[in-house]
Design a protein around this motif. Structure first.
Motif, mmCIF file in Angstrom:
data_model
loop_
_atom_site.group_PDB
_atom_site.id
_atom_site.type_symbol
_atom_site.label_atom_id
_atom_site.label_comp_id
_atom_site.label_asym_id
_atom_site.label_seq_id
_atom_site.Cartn_x
_atom_site.Cartn_y
_atom_site.Cartn_z
ATOM 1 N N LYS A 134 0.844 -1.186 0.000
ATOM 2 C CA LYS A 134 0.000 0.000 0.000
ATOM 3 C C LYS A 134 0.877 1.231 0.000
ATOM 4 O O LYS A 134 2.091 1.165 0.186
ATOM 5 N N SER A 145 -4.226 9.421 4.035
ATOM 6 C CA SER A 145 -5.033 8.250 3.713
ATOM 7 C C SER A 145 -4.126 7.139 3.215
ATOM 8 O O SER A 145 -3.011 7.386 2.752
ATOM 9 N N LYS A 164 -3.858 3.655 0.725
ATOM 10 C CA LYS A 164 -4.477 3.058 -0.455
ATOM 11 C C LYS A 164 -3.815 1.728 -0.759
ATOM 12 O O LYS A 164 -2.581 1.641 -0.845
ATOM 13 N N ASN A 165 -4.630 0.696 -0.920
ATOM 14 C CA ASN A 165 -4.118 -0.620 -1.282
ATOM 15 C C ASN A 165 -3.649 -0.622 -2.726
ATOM 16 O O ASN A 165 -4.344 -0.108 -3.618
ATOM 17 N N ASP A 193 -6.031 -3.573 -4.889
ATOM 18 C CA ASP A 193 -7.418 -3.310 -5.306
ATOM 19 C C ASP A 193 -7.785 -1.833 -5.362
ATOM 20 O O ASP A 193 -8.905 -1.474 -5.731
ATOM 21 N N LYS A 250 -8.364 0.228 -2.959
ATOM 22 C CA LYS A 250 -9.211 0.703 -1.871
ATOM 23 C C LYS A 250 -8.464 1.747 -1.052
ATOM 24 O O LYS A 250 -7.326 1.531 -0.643
ATOM 25 N N GLU A 251 -9.126 2.873 -0.784
ATOM 26 C CA GLU A 251 -8.507 3.972 -0.050
ATOM 27 C C GLU A 251 -9.244 4.207 1.258
ATOM 28 O O GLU A 251 -10.483 4.244 1.283
ATOM 29 N N THR A 252 -8.492 4.357 2.330
ATOM 30 C CA THR A 252 -9.065 4.568 3.655
ATOM 31 C C THR A 252 -8.414 5.774 4.305
ATOM 32 O O THR A 252 -7.183 5.850 4.384
#
Length: 487
Positions: free
Chosen positions: A49, A93, A95-96, A99, A101-103
């Motif tokens: 990530k 944030s 981010k993977n 895939d 995906k951001e958190t």
């Protein structure tokens, strides 16, 4: 079109001065000025990530108005014991890569995040948070994107900070000493002693520097705000102080975590030079803070030759692939580039338990200017620089013996078109950084200056033949650069 642009700028400028109050420009201009800043990307050492770090575009006026002490080349905010106007991020944030995906990381309201530092396993990111009372230490758990405050810790970022210990479960931190006395006054100070400066009686060229010390009161202020207490701080919140407080310029743990390379600045200070020229002691400490080896006592560097270096040992650092082995440089020409010498520098090596004398690794023809280690086979690159020809050379050798260095590059520092690039680096499990090696190759990245503009590249160099092949180069119609090698 030009007239329209000038009118817009004039209108914008006037809008701020009407009636002596702050006014907003038209919405179209305000939208341009307040457009989101492109985040800075930081890839995890685990390559799974990356962090997106959102910087602040415009600092508020209240921040610009914070008090500032100009001391020995530093600009310090006395309210926070931190650097004045230290750059920070307002959003983080994760981010993977697999895939996308951001958190968003859960941060406190109004966070001012500084110095993000990944653990070598990618499980955590240590960050500072500037508050009105000082710099806090937070730990971000990357699996959950949750941030946790390490309580009862104030980081001294006026000089110092934090870095991961080799176990990747704790950090070495420069703390603001607890229960210290009140700070010396810093406004409208009436001198309590004369301002005395003494020369060494030697002639020499004097450079001029900004923000130097100007009085005994400045000396006291500098010492007060730069003095730190070293501590090992666990991600579980445990704080273990070691050694005595001092002006700690460097505190680097050995790769095995059992020793520290320590640089301590001390008086007498100079009113002509920044703190980097002040006297310092270079020592090896154990984990309890006990000094086990004095490496150098560097005097005040007030008489360096023009373009020269100190005659004291310099450029200390651990070899990242050894448990506890130090390398440093020493001048062989008196530190003066005007002196004729067959070799200007040499590299010295010393290993734990540090009871033996240091051994000479190799001699360097021109002025030593840096090194980088490979992850295997003792590979080391080192650089030298010729002040007269402005040429920088890159050599490769085996640091275990220092024999038969290979010349990799010999280029004028102004020749950007033919720059071969910088080695791609990686983190070892102990947190130390080395050159990424794939079989018999290393990789190089650079800005790729050309008559068509900068076209960043990625290259692969065979260590046996020194042949360089270009893997990627940005096109002429777009600008793309390599962030990290994932595989």
């Amino acid at each position: 079109m030009k007239k329209h642009f000038l009118l817009v700028v004039l209108s914008f400028a006037l809008s701020f001065s009407v009636f002596g109050q702050y006014q907003k420009p038209p919405k179209e201009i305000e939208d341009i000025l307040n457009a989101p800043v492109t985040p800075i990307t930081s890839v995890s050492p685990a390559k799974d990530k990356f962090a997106l770090l959102q910087p602040l575009r415009y600092p508020p006026i209240a921040e610009l108005a914070e008090p500032m002490l100009r001391l020995a080349g530093l600009r310090i905010n006395p309210r926070t014991n931190a650097q004045h106007r230290q750059p920070y991020f307002v959003k983080v944030s994760l981010k993977n890569i697999a895939d996308g995906k951001e958190t968003a990381v859960s941060l406190p309201a109004g966070a001012k995040i500084i110095s993000p530092n990944w653990s070598a396993d990618g499980k955590y990111i240590a960050v500072g948070n500037i508050t009105a009372k000082g710099s806090e230490l937070w730990i971000i758990e990357t699996a959950t994107a949750k941030a946790k405050l390490v309580k009862n810790v104030q980081v001294n970022t006026a000089m110092g900070g934090f870095d991961w210990m080799p176990d990747q479960k704790s950090l070495v931190v420069n703390l603001v000493p607890k229960n210290r006395a009140a700070a010396p006054a810093y406004q409208d100070v009436v001198p309590t002693s004369p301002n005395i400066q003494e020369t060494s009686g030697k002639t020499g060229a004097i450079q001029t520097f900004q923000d130097t010390l100007n009085s005994p009161n400045d000396e006291d202020l500098f010492e007060y705000y730069t003095t730190s207490q070293l501590a090992i701080v666990g991600i579980d919140g445990n704080v273990k102080e070691f050694g005595q407080p001092g002006i700690i310029d460097n505190a680097e743990p050995s790769p095995d975590g059992n020793h520290f390379l320590i640089s301590k600045i001390h008086r007498p200070f100079s009113y002509l030079f920044p703190y980097s020229r002040f006297p310092e002691e270079v020592e090896i400490w154990d984990k309890s803070g006990k000094m086990i080896k004095k490496l150098a006592s560097v005097p005040l560097l007030d008489n360096l030759p023009q373009g020269g270096v100190t005659t004291s040992p310099r450029s200390f650092g651990w070899i990242p692939t050894e448990p506890a082995t130090l390398l440093w440089a020493e001048a062989l020409d008196g530190g003066d580039p005007k002196n004729k010498a067959e070799n200007r520098d040499r590299l010295m090596k010393l290993s734990a338990p540090f009871t033996a004398n240091a051994s000479e690794l190799l001699k360097i023809e021109q002025r030593y200017s840096g090194r980088a280690f490979g992850e295997k086979n003792g590979m080391m690159l080192f650089y030298d620089f010729n002040r007269d020809t402005l040429k920088r050379r890159i050599f490769m050798t085996d640091y275990r013996s220092g024999s038969s260095p290979k010349l990799i590059s010999d280029l004028n520092t102004r020749d950007r078109y033919n720059d071969i690039g910088q080695p791609v680096m990686k983190s070892l499990p102990n947190g130390k950084t080395v050159i990424d090696q794939f079989e018999d190759s290393i990789f190089l990245t650079g800005q790729g200056a050309s008559p068509q503009g900068d076209r960043p590249f990625l290259r692969q160099m065979n260590l046996n033949t020194l042949k360089i092949d270009e893997i990627f180069r940005s096109g002429a119609d777009e600008y793309e650069s390599v962030v990290s090698l994932l595989d």
